[in-house]
Design an enzyme around this catalytic site. Structure first.
Site, PDB file in Angstrom:
ATOM      1  N   LYS A   1       0.822  -1.204   0.000  1.00  0.00           N
ATOM      2  CA  LYS A   1       0.000   0.000   0.000  1.00  0.00           C
ATOM      3  C   LYS A   1       0.863   1.263   0.000  1.00  0.00           C
ATOM      4  O   LYS A   1       0.616   2.204  -0.755  1.00  0.00           O
ATOM      5  CB  LYS A   1      -0.941  -0.011   1.204  1.00  0.00           C
ATOM      6  CG  LYS A   1      -1.918  -1.177   1.225  1.00  0.00           C
ATOM      7  CD  LYS A   1      -2.779  -1.127   2.462  1.00  0.00           C
ATOM      8  CE  LYS A   1      -3.558  -2.429   2.629  1.00  0.00           C
ATOM      9  NZ  LYS A   1      -2.677  -3.571   2.943  1.00  0.00           N
TER      10      LYS A   1
ATOM     11  N   ASP B   1      -6.913   1.576   1.619  1.00  0.00           N
ATOM     12  CA  ASP B   1      -6.877   1.589   3.075  1.00  0.00           C
ATOM     13  C   ASP B   1      -8.263   1.213   3.595  1.00  0.00           C
ATOM     14  O   ASP B   1      -9.121   0.748   2.841  1.00  0.00           O
ATOM     15  CB  ASP B   1      -6.426   2.969   3.582  1.00  0.00           C
ATOM     16  CG  ASP B   1      -7.520   4.020   3.421  1.00  0.00           C
ATOM     17  OD1 ASP B   1      -8.441   3.808   2.589  1.00  0.00           O
ATOM     18  OD2 ASP B   1      -7.452   5.045   4.103  1.00  0.00           O
TER      19      ASP B   1
END
Length: 234
Positions: free
Chosen positions: A144, A162
């Protein structure tokens, strides 16, 4: 470089609980959703502040399990004295800890920031690499974080997922998937090219301020008529 900002608060790997999973919206609706999000916020900006690709990388590493406001409070003074890996190495782990002591997991994060800075200096000439694989081997950097850096610093159309984006994608739904990796892969495959660069920004802000976890603000949602979430608020 002019200061920029981007919401990039990342969290632990997410797995969806067993919930109703309606069919995702179709291609035409998907285009309309992102057209409205773009119209509402043509140049999306969020709250995690940085000065250059290196400070972006550090800020996103520090943002894991922390708020953007808390990270900014710490990184303002830190980046004033160390906005490149050489300067961060000169500070050393103990001084870095002092700057970020108000952030959760500051001991581990200070160690990671110094370690990744050393790797950047020794292996990349002090520059932030532009590949997912090279970023992910840096201490404290996962898929990420790497996706955020590639998207924001280097303009690659990546959609880092997220908790907010994971919730929004499954709630509308844009993609029905049980993990963040699968949601990211689905979004990157489905979101039309004109919207892909800023899709991360639009979705994270939408999830943070409108399509909130406990009580989505459906009455002021710009896509309420397109969303298939069955438990809309009134």
């Amino acid at each position: 470089m002019k200061k920029a900002a981007i919401g990039a608060t990342l969290a632990r790997p997410i797995v969806a609980r067993a919930t109703r999973a309606p069919e995702p919206v179709g291609p035409e609706t998907l285009v309309e959703i992102f057209s409205r999000l773009r119209a509402a916020d043509p140049e999306p900006r969020a709250e995690l502040e940085f000065l250059n690709p290196y400070t972006l990388l550090v800020a996103v590493v520090l943002s894991a399990q922390a708020t953007d406001v808390g990270v900014n409070r710490a990184t303002g003074p830190l980046f004033a004295v160390a906005d490149n890996p050489e300067a961060m190495l000169a500070l050393g782990e103990e001084q870095v800890r002092g700057f970020i002591r108000t952030i959760g997991l500051f001991n581990t994060k200070a160690k990671n920031v110094v370690a990744l800075s050393r790797i950047l200096v020794e292996q990349h000439g002090g520059a932030v690499p532009r590949s997912q694989a090279e970023l992910q081997v840096l201490p404290g950097v996962g898929a990420k974080t790497a996706s955020v850096v590639l998207n924001v610093a280097f303009g690659e159309p990546r959609i880092a997922v997220d908790t907010h984006i994971f919730r929004v994608a499954n709630r509308i739904p844009l993609v029905v998937a049980a993990t963040t990796d699968k949601v990211q892969a689905g979004l990157e495959a489905l979101v039309p090219e004109p919207f892909r660069l800023n899709a991360h920004h639009w979705l994270i802000l939408f999830g943070r301020y409108v399509c909130k976890a406990r009580k989505p603000d459906c009455p002021r949602c710009p896509i309420a008529d397109l969303c298939r979430y069955p438990d809309k608020t009134v």
